[in-house]
Design a protein around this motif. Structure first.
Motif, PDB file in Angstrom:
ATOM      1  N   ARG A   1       0.819  -1.220   0.000  1.00  0.00           N
ATOM      2  CA  ARG A   1       0.000   0.000   0.000  1.00  0.00           C
ATOM      3  C   ARG A   1       0.850   1.266   0.000  1.00  0.00           C
ATOM      4  O   ARG A   1       0.378   2.353  -0.331  1.00  0.00           O
TER       5      ARG A   1
ATOM      6  N   CYS B   1      -4.759   8.161   3.943  1.00  0.00           N
ATOM      7  CA  CYS B   1      -5.240   8.973   2.830  1.00  0.00           C
ATOM      8  C   CYS B   1      -5.494  10.429   3.196  1.00  0.00           C
ATOM      9  O   CYS B   1      -6.046  11.174   2.393  1.00  0.00           O
TER      10      CYS B   1
ATOM     11  N   CYS C   1     -12.867   8.311   0.731  1.00  0.00           N
ATOM     12  CA  CYS C   1     -11.802   9.063   0.066  1.00  0.00           C
ATOM     13  C   CYS C   1     -11.693   8.559  -1.362  1.00  0.00           C
ATOM     14  O   CYS C   1     -12.348   7.599  -1.744  1.00  0.00           O
ATOM     15  N   GLY C   2     -10.879   9.206  -2.148  1.00  0.00           N
ATOM     16  CA  GLY C   2     -10.816   8.929  -3.576  1.00  0.00           C
ATOM     17  C   GLY C   2     -10.329   7.545  -3.962  1.00  0.00           C
ATOM     18  O   GLY C   2     -10.396   7.165  -5.128  1.00  0.00           O
ATOM     19  N   CYS C   3      -9.827   6.771  -3.034  1.00  0.00           N
ATOM     20  CA  CYS C   3      -9.243   5.463  -3.365  1.00  0.00           C
ATOM     21  C   CYS C   3     -10.235   4.326  -3.440  1.00  0.00           C
ATOM     22  O   CYS C   3      -9.831   3.204  -3.763  1.00  0.00           O
TER      23      CYS C   3
HETATM   24 ZN    ZN Z   1      -7.680   7.142  -0.103  1.00  0.00          ZN
END
Ligand code: ZN
Ligand code: SF4
Length: 426
Positions: free
Chosen positions: A95, A199, A285-287
């Motif tokens: 990660r 994040c 979040c964007g992930c």
């Molecule tokens: Zn993220």
């Protein structure tokens, strides 16, 4: 003797300051992944004698072989050896690839596992950036940040289609094994969950809470991984959260979690529910691998994965959804989650049949075909448990339609269980 790497020998500037930087269309030189080609990441433990520390190899084409606008498949294969190293640490190191590549000025990294996406800017290429530099960065930074548990790092970057395909198949089997490590655990069985704030550089107020039955929304971290990460790095991004008093068992809310989230989000989020999309859902979040959205007309919920670029019945594509809610704010009616989470027993159970403890899956009315097929075996076994063995065939996909009306027709025809439930919006 521990290897000390103080300088990172690449032609571009490097550091957390570049993490949030985007590479937009007009600045783009070339890209790997993102639906155009396969881009996969895998960290595996190796034997001390098997690898050579600091060896970085690109097998196939590299950036100098590309023209503007070109794409390349990519497999980032990191082998790690160390007396203190354990296979449990592999997902944690893997990660790191996300933010470490983002630290390179002019290079952007999105996603994880087998859905990664790297965008290289013209400016980076002008400075002399090549894919080899990714290996140099990973070697140096992993030594710096995880030197306590590793001694040797070797990185191979595959860019031939066949090699990437082979590595991806192997990686998928690894991901599956990792995911299943929490398969038989229940949230009730543990007193401690884990936070993930990795994040926050992108979504400053975002705090993921990871429990056995709610894996991290990026799909890359489950409860076991967070636990191992905390053991390696007790002051790091994964902190234990004492659940404390139960506020709502069905929706999944605990006093200890709320207090933690409030403090870790600097007051921006007062708390959230683990198992609901309608009532105070977890922040995103964007992930995230997938985003679920309520479809009020269909009395159900749809979910869409990152790789699916088409229209969806909620009226928004994945990218639009991610843009709207990826900042770490709470958006009732929408929630980000991992692919694996869809078939975890507590998935949106708070919005499921009231007489069923773990029937949230039965609210799902639409999914892209590719996602449905990817998790078919798991859907089938959950559906059997829920007493609707043919549930898979009742879930609509884009071949049925991408409007609520089209989906509704199909649901009626198939006698989808969501149609008999109380209103999804309460
Ligand atoms: Zn993220
Ligand atoms: Fe951690 Fe959540 Fe980011 Fe995954 S999405 S790395 S679990 S903060």
């Amino acid at each position: 003797l521990k290897v000390q790497v103080s300088q990172i020998d690449i032609p571009c500037s490097f550091g957390p300051a570049y993490e949030g930087e985007r590479v937009r269309g007009k600045d783009l030189h070339s890209q790997m992944g993102g639906g155009k080609t396969q881009c996969t990441e895998l960290v595996k433990m190796a034997d001390m004698k098997e690898i050579e520390d600091g060896k970085v190899e690109v097998v196939g084409k590299d950036i100098p072989d590309l023209g503007e606008g070109d794409t390349l498949p990519l497999g980032i294969y990191v082998q790690i050896a160390g007396r203190e190293f354990q296979a449990d640490f592999e997902p944690i190191l893997e990660r790191q690839i996300h933010h470490l590549i983002n630290y390179i000025q002019g290079v952007m990294h999105i996603g994880q596992r087998d859905i990664s996406w790297i965008r290289v800017s013209k400016a980076a290429v002008e400075k002399g950036f090549t894919l080899k530099d990714i290996g140099v960065v990973l070697h140096a930074k992993m030594h710096q940040d995880f030197g306590k548990v590793l001694d040797k790092i070797q990185v191979t970057l595959y860019t031939k289609k066949d090699d990437v395909k082979k590595m991806t198949e192997r990686a998928r089997a690894e991901y599956k094994q990792r995911d299943e490590r929490v398969e038989n655990m229940k949230d009730e069985d543990v007193e401690t969950y884990y936070s993930c704030t990795l994040c926050q550089s992108f979504a400053p107020n975002h705090v993921c809470s990871v429990s056995p039955e709610r894996t991290g929304l990026c799909g890359a971290y489950n409860w076991m991984d967070c636990k191992a990460s905390y053991e390696i790095n007790p002051t790091g991004p994964n902190q234990p959260i004492k659940k404390g008093e139960v506020i709502d068992p069905r929706l999944g809310q605990w006093k200890g979690v709320n207090e933690f989230v409030k403090q870790a989000s600097r007051g921006a989020v007062e708390g959230y529910n683990f198992y609901s999309i309608v009532y105070d859902p977890m922040t995103t979040c964007g992930c995230c691998e997938c985003i679920a959205a309520v479809l009020p007309t269909c009395n159900g919920v749809m979910t869409v994965n990152r790789e699916y670029t088409g229209d969806t019945p909620c009226g928004m594509k994945f990218t639009t959804l991610a843009g709207v809610m990826g900042g770490g704010a709470k958006s009732p009616g929408f929630v980000g989650h991992s692919k694996f989470n869809i078939t975890q027993r507590k998935f949106i159970r708070g919005d499921g049949p009231p007489d069923m403890d773990e029937g949230g899956l039965l609210r799902i009315v639409w999914m892209p075909k590719m996602l449905k097929e990817e998790i078919k075996d798991r859907i089938d076994s959950r559906a059997k448990e829920l007493g609707v063995p043919d549930f898979y065939d009742k879930i609509a996909d884009e071949t049925v339609g991408t409007t609520e009306e089209e989906v509704m027709e199909f649901l009626k025809e198939k006698d989808h269980p969501a149609l008999k439930l109380e209103s999804v919006v309460g």
